[in-house]
Structure formats: structure tokens, C-alpha cells
Design an enzyme around this catalytic site. Structure first.
Site, PDB file in Angstrom:
ATOM      1  N   THR A 124      -4.710  28.515 -23.182  1.00 40.01           N
ATOM      2  CA  THR A 124      -5.535  27.447 -22.608  1.00 40.01           C
ATOM      3  C   THR A 124      -5.024  27.056 -21.220  1.00 40.01           C
ATOM      4  O   THR A 124      -3.906  27.392 -20.844  1.00 40.01           O
ATOM      5  CB  THR A 124      -5.499  26.189 -23.497  1.00 40.01           C
ATOM      6  OG1 THR A 124      -4.143  25.748 -23.625  1.00 40.01           O
ATOM      7  CG2 THR A 124      -6.063  26.474 -24.874  1.00 40.01           C
ATOM      8  N   ASP A 125      -5.868  26.339 -20.479  1.00 38.84           N
ATOM      9  CA  ASP A 125      -5.434  25.781 -19.204  1.00 38.84           C
ATOM     10  C   ASP A 125      -5.795  24.296 -19.155  1.00 38.84           C
ATOM     11  O   ASP A 125      -6.294  23.745 -20.140  1.00 38.84           O
ATOM     12  CB  ASP A 125      -6.028  26.567 -18.029  1.00 38.84           C
ATOM     13  CG  ASP A 125      -7.550  26.451 -17.936  1.00 38.84           C
ATOM     14  OD1 ASP A 125      -8.130  25.466 -18.423  1.00 38.84           O
ATOM     15  OD2 ASP A 125      -8.173  27.364 -17.366  1.00 38.84           O
ATOM     16  N   ALA A 126      -5.500  23.655 -18.026  1.00 38.25           N
ATOM     17  CA  ALA A 126      -5.692  22.210 -17.915  1.00 38.25           C
ATOM     18  C   ALA A 126      -7.159  21.797 -17.940  1.00 38.25           C
ATOM     19  O   ALA A 126      -7.465  20.601 -17.970  1.00 38.25           O
ATOM     20  CB  ALA A 126      -5.004  21.685 -16.655  1.00 38.25           C
ATOM     21  N   MET A 127      -8.100  22.767 -17.898  1.00 41.92           N
ATOM     22  CA  MET A 127      -9.509  22.441 -18.079  1.00 41.92           C
ATOM     23  C   MET A 127      -9.820  22.297 -19.578  1.00 41.92           C
ATOM     24  O   MET A 127     -10.945  21.968 -19.953  1.00 41.92           O
ATOM     25  CB  MET A 127     -10.409  23.540 -17.492  1.00 41.92           C
ATOM     26  CG  MET A 127     -10.545  23.492 -15.973  1.00 41.92           C
ATOM     27  SD  MET A 127     -11.662  24.827 -15.383  1.00 41.92           S
ATOM     28  CE  MET A 127     -13.272  24.198 -15.956  1.00 41.92           C
ATOM     29  N   GLY A 128      -8.817  22.606 -20.418  1.00 40.35           N
ATOM     30  CA  GLY A 128      -9.004  22.485 -21.863  1.00 40.35           C
ATOM     31  C   GLY A 128      -9.679  23.709 -22.473  1.00 40.35           C
ATOM     32  O   GLY A 128     -10.090  23.691 -23.631  1.00 40.35           O
TER      33      GLY A 128
END
Lengths: 159, 159, 159, 159
Positions: free
Chosen positions: A29-33
Site C-alpha cells: 500500500t501507499d499513503a493514498m491508502g
């Protein structure tokens, strides 16, 4: 970012693809969810590896015999976001195949909703570990060459 | 797998690109002894992030303001292998830009030999973290929209 | 999860560490909105690689000469979260060193606030690419062995 | 770098661990021709995620409910190298558990030879996505707290 349903009746016949089921992971995952887009490129590789395994010639065996499938090009179109906790299916097929080159096609769908998440393609040539240069697969690994050829024919026939 | 020299006199004017220098890392290598192809997709992102920072509007700031650059497509052509210990330059430019979409172009070259290693492209839309849906950058972040527009004009003028 | 300031006057003398500055990247974030913990292990490697480069013997050169620094153990304590957009400093030092083994210590701090983000350690032995077995660095690469020894002495003397 | 066989009769009772089987991937390899050590840290996470799923409370569900298992520490001892093509088993157990903290233990073995590849541990606290601060799991997600408690008791009883 809108997904289209993927079905045998869709624009592409899913019978020509080999499905590979795969859980998404938190570290993807990344910080965009959502799952970071670079991971799909790695899923494509997992699809190729699975394809070869089911075909009866592991990629690891080719690698140990000194032949690697170098990547000459990658393309991915993202159609809908994938989230952690979801399971995807990577559908893999051989689109083009010759002694010198191969093009592999992919479709990534959600295992529950069948929503199309991404579609892509990878281009390959065959590299000798010894020389680091492209080789003819037909000459370098005739058994693998014949397997790819018959597997492609078998899957294409389902179209 | 053969590399072509990248120079201002080449097929593309390097003045329209922003250079970002980056060492390769050991954890980016694979069992072929080269940088794994999936890392170039991440280098493209590093190039975009650097581009925005030098433009005066950090990607992190856009993210904190609730706007992300979602990736709608990725393409990469690999021209020559990159090895651990080498330093690459990721050249980044805005190819197309509108309130709803953006296409970013990349060239990866060796910092010493100028050999072209890869060239690629990424497509983007702007996503609101609040709604998870695409938005007009012109409306959502007019300051960033104006900056992209003027930066693109400035770099295109060098052609 | 609370961070302690890292300073020369702190519990560890920063003069015995070599600093390596590094921007965080978006692809390193996870759905918690922070840098995923597994990336610190890769930053430690970047720190080791930088350490060797400044010492005058690139890790890539050792690798090309057939000697790799295999990792026998890793430890990391996370003290505070790191976010995308922040720049960290990876402080690297040689804690223990012998012809057969090496222990490297790390501290990760925020480049702006000096807040301690993580501290860790990695254990290594030296592997011959030819045999795949551990070797004495003193015998296999005496030049690198001597450099490590003198660099360690030089940095320890600053304590 | 020497591996010890992992068996119920070994120094640790494997019945107290939950097994999770996982193929290694080509993109996980490095230029030493083995799986890069940083991937084991990600495999540990996969083990935790699998553990929670089989326990009946997905990590993704906890994340969606606003509670994450932040990592406060990681430790891994590498006992033998893992190669592409091999399948590993990640054995996961809860070593310590309280409303505020959890320690999870791992053993990685080869699925065919049972050779021990690595053993490790991760420390966790529970973070509220809303406040970004540690919380009591007993108060924040009592259902998950009770499940961890009973699962730990059930597995410990097998010792």
C-alpha cells in the site's frame, strides 16, 4: 479510474488467459491508502512465473540453466484502485512468440467482484547469463521453446 | 538491449527535461546481476517528485492538501541494462497537461557514459483524498495548476 | 513512538558515525500514511554502501571482485514515524570488526528537527561469489580489510 | 549461514506456530543470486496478516476500523540463504501480548527440506488512525483483543 467487469463475454476471452490468484499485502500500500502502482509490474512477473510453472518448466530452472527472460518493455493501464485486504487474479497469456522475442499480456481483476483493475503487457528477449547477450530460445533451450509454442497454440485455440 | 547515446543533438532535446541524479542501490538488483526492471517505475516517481520540488510545490504538500497524482498508465522501454554501482540521471518533462490529466515523459541515462537506459511515460489524473474521485486540478489546487502550466511553457520554449 | 533528540551530547557521540542524507519517497509510504518499516532495513544498506564509497572502496567493486557482505542479522528499533516529504540522515558506524565478521550500527534522524527516528544494527560475514561460502576478508580482499580497520580506528578515536 | 533442521522435536515446538506457505519471487532476488534480506521483514508481515485472517479478524478490517499495528521493533537472524524457485513456510506465533503491546515471533523454513532459513521477532503497539497515537487494544477493539488472547492461549497450550 472506473472499472469494467471482466467476463468471458467481455472484450477479451478469459479462456486464453491463465489465472493466478494473489492476496494483496500491507507493504504494497501507499499513503493514498491503495496498492502502489509499481507493484502491478511485479504481479505481472508473478503471473509469468506461475504461467511457466504450470506449463511444466519453472522460470527458476531456466535461470539455473543460464537463460533469463529479460524485460524489454512494460505497459500498464490502471482501471480501478486495489485496496489492502482484496485478492486479485492476474490473468496471463502469451500474445506474441518467436525464437527471439515474446510478448505477454495481463489482466488484473478483483477475485470477488471481477472488476477489471489493470491490463498490461511485457516484452521480452532471452538473455544468456554467460555472455549477457540475447540468444535464440529455439537454440538455447529447445525444450522450453517447444513448450511455449504448444502452450500458446493450446490457449489460442480456446478463443 | 543496445543503448543509444543521449545528447542534446539526439532525437529529443534534453533541454526540455529536468535532470535528477540518483545512485543505484544493491537492494534494487536481481539475480540477473542487474537493476530489476520494476525499479525504473519507482525512479519515474522520484523524477516526478523532484520535478515538483524544483518547481516550488512539493508533492508532499499537494498530498497533505488532499490532492494526489493518481497513476492511470505506465509505459517503459528498456534500452540497456543498469548495474549496481552506476549512477543514473532521470530526465523528466511534462508532455501533456490539462485541468483533468497529465502525461509525464522520462529518459533514464547513465551519468558517466550518457548511454540511454530506458524511456517511458506515465499518465495521471488528480484524486481528492476526501472523496477518492478525480477532480479538476484547476479548481482543487489553482496554485499548483498555474505552476505546472508555466513550467511546461518554460521548458517547451527551450525546444 | 516518541522521539528523542540526537545530538553530539546525547547518549551516543555522533562523531563516530558517518552521515548519509536521503529524501523519503512516496513509494516507500504505506496505508498508515508513514514510511513502511521495511524500508529502514534498505536505508541501512544505503548507509553501508555510502560508508564504503567514502572510505574509498565501493561495495560494487567488492561485489565485482567476487566478495559480498552477506547479512547474518538485522535489528531495528523504531522511535518515531517518518513521513513522505521528510529527509532523513542515516548515521553509520562500524561497531565490531574482525577478518570473519562485522557489525554495523545505524541511527536514523530527521534532517531538520534532529529527532531520532530509528536505531539499528546489522551483522555481516564475507561471502565468496565463487564458492558461496564465508571467507576471511583479510585473505580475500586485504586492501578492503585494511581500509575497514583504519576507518574504524579513525572514527573510534573521535569518541 | 548454516541451517539447522526445524522440527517439532527441535528447540522450539512448531505446534505453537501457525504456518504460512509462500513462493519466493524473482523480483525478491539480488545480485548475490539469493533473496534479498529485506524481504524477510515483509514475509514476517505476511505471516502476521495470515495469522489474523485465520484467527477470524483480518488486519484489513482492523485498519478500516482505524486501528493499525505499528511496528516498534524488528529483529531477524539469517541462518541460510533462500533462492528463487524455493517455497518457504513462515511460522508465526504470539510471544507476548498485553492491551498496549504485542511481540510476534517467526521462523522461516524451506517447505521441502525443512531447513531453517531465518528466525525473527517484531514488536508492536496499536495506533489510532484518527489521533496517530498509541491506544489500548482492549478499549479500542475489544473483539480483536479477546481473539488475540484466546488464540495465544490456545496455541501456548500445545507446548
Amino acid at each position: 479510474m472506473t472499472g469494467a467487469a471482466f467476463s468471458p463475454a467481455g472484450d477479451e476471452n478469459c479462456a486464453v488467459y491463465l489465472p493466478y490468484t494473489r492476496k494483496t499485502q500491507f507493504f504494497e500500500t501507499d499513503a493514498m491508502g491503495i496498492i502502489h502502482h509499481s507493484n502491478y509490474i511485479r504481479w505481472f512477473e508473478e503471473g509469468r512465473v506461475e504461467f511457466m510453472q504450470r506449463m511444466g518448466f519453472d522460470y527458476a530452472r531456466a535461470h539455473d540453466l543460464g537463460i533469463d527472460l529479460a524485460v524489454t518493455g512494460i505497459e500498464c493501464q490502471y482501471r480501478a484502485m486495489t485496496r489492502f485486504g482484496e485478492t486479485v487474479i492476474v490473468w496471463t497469456r502469451i500474445k506474441e512468440f518467436s525464437p527471439a522475442r515474446m510478448t505477454v499480456g495481463y489482466r488484473v481483476t478483483d477475485s470477488v467482484t471481477n472488476e477489471l483493475r489493470a491490463l498490461g503487457e511485457s516484452g521480452h528477449c532471452y538473455i544468456s547469463a554467460k555472455t549477457g547477450r540475447p540468444v535464440s530460445l529455439k537454440k538455447a533451450l529447445p525444450e522450453l521453446y517447444a513448450l511455449f509454442l504448444s502452450k500458446k497454440a493450446e490457449m489460442d485455440a480456446r478463443q
